[in-house]
Motif scaffolding. Structure first.
Motif, PDB file in Angstrom:
ATOM      1  N   SER A   1       6.013 -15.726  -3.476  1.00 57.73           N
ATOM      2  CA  SER A   1       6.667 -16.420  -4.327  1.00 57.73           C
ATOM      3  C   SER A   1       8.165 -15.688  -3.806  1.00 57.73           C
ATOM      4  O   SER A   1       8.616 -14.748  -3.444  1.00 57.73           O
ATOM      5  CB  SER A   1       6.934 -16.406  -5.610  1.00 57.73           C
ATOM      6  N   ALA A   2       9.428 -16.688  -4.125  1.00 54.98           N
ATOM      7  CA  ALA A   2      10.994 -16.319  -3.070  1.00 54.98           C
ATOM      8  C   ALA A   2      11.543 -17.675  -3.010  1.00 54.98           C
ATOM      9  O   ALA A   2      11.159 -18.223  -2.627  1.00 54.98           O
ATOM     10  CB  ALA A   2      10.862 -15.408  -2.005  1.00 54.98           C
ATOM     11  N   ASN A   3      13.007 -17.299  -4.235  1.00 58.73           N
ATOM     12  CA  ASN A   3      13.586 -18.358  -3.938  1.00 58.73           C
ATOM     13  C   ASN A   3      14.836 -18.212  -2.599  1.00 58.73           C
ATOM     14  O   ASN A   3      15.244 -19.364  -2.075  1.00 58.73           O
ATOM     15  CB  ASN A   3      14.010 -19.215  -5.073  1.00 58.73           C
ATOM     16  N   GLY A   4      15.477 -17.363  -2.999  1.00 61.51           N
ATOM     17  CA  GLY A   4      16.899 -16.932  -2.319  1.00 61.51           C
ATOM     18  C   GLY A   4      16.717 -16.995  -0.945  1.00 61.51           C
ATOM     19  O   GLY A   4      15.851 -16.461  -0.517  1.00 61.51           O
TER      20      GLY A   4
ATOM     21  N   ILE B   1       0.540 -24.623  -9.648  1.00 63.53           N
ATOM     22  CA  ILE B   1      -1.197 -24.625  -8.863  1.00 63.53           C
ATOM     23  C   ILE B   1      -0.647 -24.940  -7.139  1.00 63.53           C
ATOM     24  O   ILE B   1      -1.387 -25.330  -6.896  1.00 63.53           O
ATOM     25  CB  ILE B   1      -1.314 -26.273  -9.847  1.00 63.53           C
ATOM     26  N   GLN B   2       0.772 -25.212  -7.086  1.00 65.91           N
ATOM     27  CA  GLN B   2       1.125 -25.695  -5.991  1.00 65.91           C
ATOM     28  C   GLN B   2       0.767 -24.899  -4.865  1.00 65.91           C
ATOM     29  O   GLN B   2       0.101 -24.797  -4.128  1.00 65.91           O
ATOM     30  CB  GLN B   2       2.973 -25.392  -5.362  1.00 65.91           C
ATOM     31  N   TYR B   3       0.487 -23.897  -5.074  1.00 64.74           N
ATOM     32  CA  TYR B   3      -0.103 -23.390  -3.957  1.00 64.74           C
ATOM     33  C   TYR B   3      -1.344 -23.245  -3.983  1.00 64.74           C
ATOM     34  O   TYR B   3      -2.040 -22.692  -2.462  1.00 64.74           O
ATOM     35  CB  TYR B   3       0.173 -21.078  -4.427  1.00 64.74           C
TER      36      TYR B   3
ATOM     37  N   ASN C   1      13.132 -17.297   4.203  1.00 68.07           N
ATOM     38  CA  ASN C   1      12.030 -16.705   3.785  1.00 68.07           C
ATOM     39  C   ASN C   1      10.597 -16.639   4.646  1.00 68.07           C
ATOM     40  O   ASN C   1       9.475 -15.449   5.355  1.00 68.07           O
ATOM     41  CB  ASN C   1      11.469 -16.867   1.847  1.00 68.07           C
ATOM     42  N   THR C   2      10.594 -18.519   4.999  1.00 69.52           N
ATOM     43  CA  THR C   2       9.413 -18.550   6.153  1.00 69.52           C
ATOM     44  C   THR C   2       9.515 -17.939   7.263  1.00 69.52           C
ATOM     45  O   THR C   2       8.458 -16.842   7.812  1.00 69.52           O
ATOM     46  CB  THR C   2       9.259 -19.737   6.376  1.00 69.52           C
ATOM     47  N   LEU C   3      10.488 -18.290   7.636  1.00 65.19           N
ATOM     48  CA  LEU C   3      11.192 -16.701   9.326  1.00 65.19           C
ATOM     49  C   LEU C   3      10.845 -15.123   8.706  1.00 65.19           C
ATOM     50  O   LEU C   3       9.600 -14.558  10.185  1.00 65.19           O
ATOM     51  CB  LEU C   3      12.245 -17.635   9.484  1.00 65.19           C
TER      52      LEU C   3
ATOM     53  N   GLY D   1       9.193 -20.998  -4.371  1.00 62.23           N
ATOM     54  CA  GLY D   1      10.121 -20.511  -5.085  1.00 62.23           C
ATOM     55  C   GLY D   1       9.810 -20.118  -6.926  1.00 62.23           C
ATOM     56  O   GLY D   1       9.687 -19.003  -6.563  1.00 62.23           O
ATOM     57  N   ALA D   2       9.264 -20.543  -6.972  1.00 57.19           N
ATOM     58  CA  ALA D   2       7.326 -20.767  -8.133  1.00 57.19           C
ATOM     59  C   ALA D   2       6.935 -20.098  -8.242  1.00 57.19           C
ATOM     60  O   ALA D   2       6.579 -18.716  -7.056  1.00 57.19           O
ATOM     61  CB  ALA D   2       6.614 -21.984  -8.564  1.00 57.19           C
ATOM     62  N   SER D   3       6.445 -18.878  -9.353  1.00 55.07           N
ATOM     63  CA  SER D   3       5.379 -18.224  -9.047  1.00 55.07           C
ATOM     64  C   SER D   3       3.867 -18.316  -8.665  1.00 55.07           C
ATOM     65  O   SER D   3       3.816 -19.302  -8.748  1.00 55.07           O
ATOM     66  CB  SER D   3       5.383 -17.347 -10.380  1.00 55.07           C
TER      67      SER D   3
ATOM     68  N   PRO E   1       7.321 -23.378   3.652  1.00 56.00           N
ATOM     69  CA  PRO E   1       7.894 -23.160   2.210  1.00 56.00           C
ATOM     70  C   PRO E   1       7.034 -24.095   1.588  1.00 56.00           C
ATOM     71  O   PRO E   1       6.464 -24.776   2.133  1.00 56.00           O
ATOM     72  CB  PRO E   1       9.200 -23.847   2.636  1.00 56.00           C
ATOM     73  N   VAL E   2       6.924 -24.105   0.244  1.00 53.60           N
ATOM     74  CA  VAL E   2       6.493 -24.996  -0.748  1.00 53.60           C
ATOM     75  C   VAL E   2       7.819 -26.137  -0.474  1.00 53.60           C
ATOM     76  O   VAL E   2       9.110 -25.510  -1.330  1.00 53.60           O
ATOM     77  CB  VAL E   2       6.495 -24.570  -1.825  1.00 53.60           C
ATOM     78  N   TYR E   3       7.551 -27.534  -0.551  1.00 55.38           N
ATOM     79  CA  TYR E   3       8.457 -28.674  -0.995  1.00 55.38           C
ATOM     80  C   TYR E   3       8.008 -29.739  -1.394  1.00 55.38           C
ATOM     81  O   TYR E   3       6.422 -29.975  -1.563  1.00 55.38           O
ATOM     82  CB  TYR E   3       8.728 -29.536   0.676  1.00 55.38           C
TER      83      TYR E   3
HETATM   84  C1  LIG Z   1      13.517 -30.027  -0.804  1.00 60.66           C
HETATM   85  C2  LIG Z   1      12.638 -29.088  -1.711  1.00 60.66           C
HETATM   86  C3  LIG Z   1      11.731 -28.668  -2.111  1.00 60.66           C
HETATM   87  C4  LIG Z   1      11.126 -27.420  -3.138  1.00 60.66           C
HETATM   88  N1  LIG Z   1      10.298 -28.201  -4.187  1.00 60.66           N
HETATM   89  C5  LIG Z   1       9.732 -26.398  -4.118  1.00 60.66           C
HETATM   90  C6  LIG Z   1       8.198 -26.716  -4.730  1.00 60.66           C
HETATM   91  O1  LIG Z   1       7.514 -27.752  -5.234  1.00 60.66           O
HETATM   92  N2  LIG Z   1       8.056 -25.194  -5.358  1.00 60.66           N
HETATM   93  C7  LIG Z   1       8.359 -24.830  -5.255  1.00 60.66           C
HETATM   94  O2  LIG Z   1       8.215 -23.673  -5.684  1.00 60.66           O
HETATM   95  N3  LIG Z   1       9.497 -24.207  -4.574  1.00 60.66           N
HETATM   96  C8  LIG Z   1      10.304 -24.769  -3.929  1.00 60.66           C
HETATM   97  N4  LIG Z   1      11.601 -25.369  -2.801  1.00 60.66           N
HETATM   98  C9  LIG Z   1      11.946 -24.164  -2.884  1.00 60.66           C
HETATM   99  C10 LIG Z   1      11.736 -23.442  -1.567  1.00 60.66           C
HETATM  100  O3  LIG Z   1       9.934 -23.541  -2.110  1.00 60.66           O
HETATM  101  C11 LIG Z   1      11.427 -22.131  -1.687  1.00 60.66           C
HETATM  102  O4  LIG Z   1      12.785 -21.667  -1.275  1.00 60.66           O
HETATM  103  C12 LIG Z   1      11.773 -21.366  -0.018  1.00 60.66           C
HETATM  104  O5  LIG Z   1      11.467 -19.462  -0.462  1.00 60.66           O
HETATM  105  C13 LIG Z   1      11.887 -21.703   0.426  1.00 60.66           C
HETATM  106  O6  LIG Z   1      11.365 -21.492   2.510  1.00 60.66           O
HETATM  107  P1  LIG Z   1      12.784 -20.769   3.648  1.00 60.66           P
HETATM  108  O7  LIG Z   1      13.838 -19.800   3.036  1.00 60.66           O
HETATM  109  O8  LIG Z   1      11.624 -20.541   4.495  1.00 60.66           O
HETATM  110  O9  LIG Z   1      12.874 -22.338   4.131  1.00 60.66           O
HETATM  111  C14 LIG Z   1      11.942 -26.019  -2.885  1.00 60.66           C
HETATM  112  C15 LIG Z   1      12.816 -26.353  -2.007  1.00 60.66           C
HETATM  113  C16 LIG Z   1      13.892 -27.499  -1.226  1.00 60.66           C
HETATM  114  C17 LIG Z   1      14.255 -27.478  -0.756  1.00 60.66           C
END
Ligand SMILES: Cc1cc2nc3c(=O)[nH]c(=O)nc-3n(C[C@H](O)[C@H](O)[C@H](O)COP(=O)(O)O)c2cc1C
Length: 175
Positions: A150-153, A123-125, A14-16, A117-119, A81-83
């Motif tokens: 917000s996007a996860n997959g 608070i993370q944003y 998603n970031t790319l 991934g979260a909406s 991404p949010v980690y």
């Molecule tokens: C190690 C790790 C930690 C993550 N922590 C969070 C988090 O704290 N909150 C959240 O909403 N998503 C979290 N995610 C989900 C990613 O932020 C989400 O899948 C995002 O779309 C990934 O971006 P990418 O596709 O550019 O790698 C996490 C994913 C990984 C792999």
């Protein structure tokens, strides 16, 4: 403008996707380079402070060439991404190393893109946005935009046509 994009994600996700949409809009009128920290060899900042009285970082790795590019840019796009409620380690590694050329980082135009991934009411944003804002204030950066999605997959953001259009338009309008 010379634009440097720092991609905080190692996956083609998603970031790319967000970066590519921005670049699609900004590419015609600007010179853009994407830095992928996961493809570089950048050691963590040791806080040794030698850089403060020496030209650049003492590390004999990709730190100095990378920081040179960032220091020479007119605009920096930070994308992550949010980690764990924060930006990724890959992005933070590069930001920490900006310390070695701190004052040359002043006055840049900047943009921020955060994907979690979260909406977007999580608070993370707000936490990540505040951290970027503090950096911007410290280094007198001009924040052109700060966007959270917000996007996860892996391919989820690409399916959101509104976001793709928004990012392309942001790219078109940067100056
Ligand atoms: C190690 C790790 C930690 C993550 N922590 C969070 C988090 O704290 N909150 C959240 O909403 N998503 C979290 N995610 C989900 C990613 O932020 C989400 O899948 C995002 O779309 C990934 O971006 P990418 O596709 O550019 O790698 C996490 C994913 C990984 C792999």
């Amino acid at each position: 403008m010379k634009i440097i994009v720092i991609n905080g994600s190692a996956r083609k996700g998603n970031t790319l996707t967000a970066i590519n949409a921005f670049v699609k809009g900004a590419g015609e009128k600007n010179e853009i380079e994407i830095i992928a920290p996961d493809k570089l060899n950048i050691s963590p900042c040791m806080g040794c402070g030698v850089c403060q009285c020496h030209k650049g970082c003492v590390a004999k790795d990709d730190t100095n060439p990378t920081i040179d590019k960032i220091a020479a840019a007119d605009m920096i796009l930070f994308a992550t991404p949010v980690y764990w409620w924060g930006m990724t380690g890959q992005l933070k590694l590069v930001i920490d190393k900006c310390y070695c050329r701190g004052m040359q980082m002043k006055g840049k135009k900047v943009g921020f893109i955060v994907v979690g991934g979260a909406s977007t009411d999580n608070i993370q944003y707000e936490l990540i946005g505040k951290q970027f804002e503090c950096m911007a204030e410290y280094l007198s950066w001009d924040i052109l935009f700060s966007k959270s999605y917000s996007a996860n997959g892996k391919d989820e953001l690409a399916e959101n046509a509104d976001v793709m259009e928004e990012l392309e338009t942001l790219g078109k309008n940067v100056k």
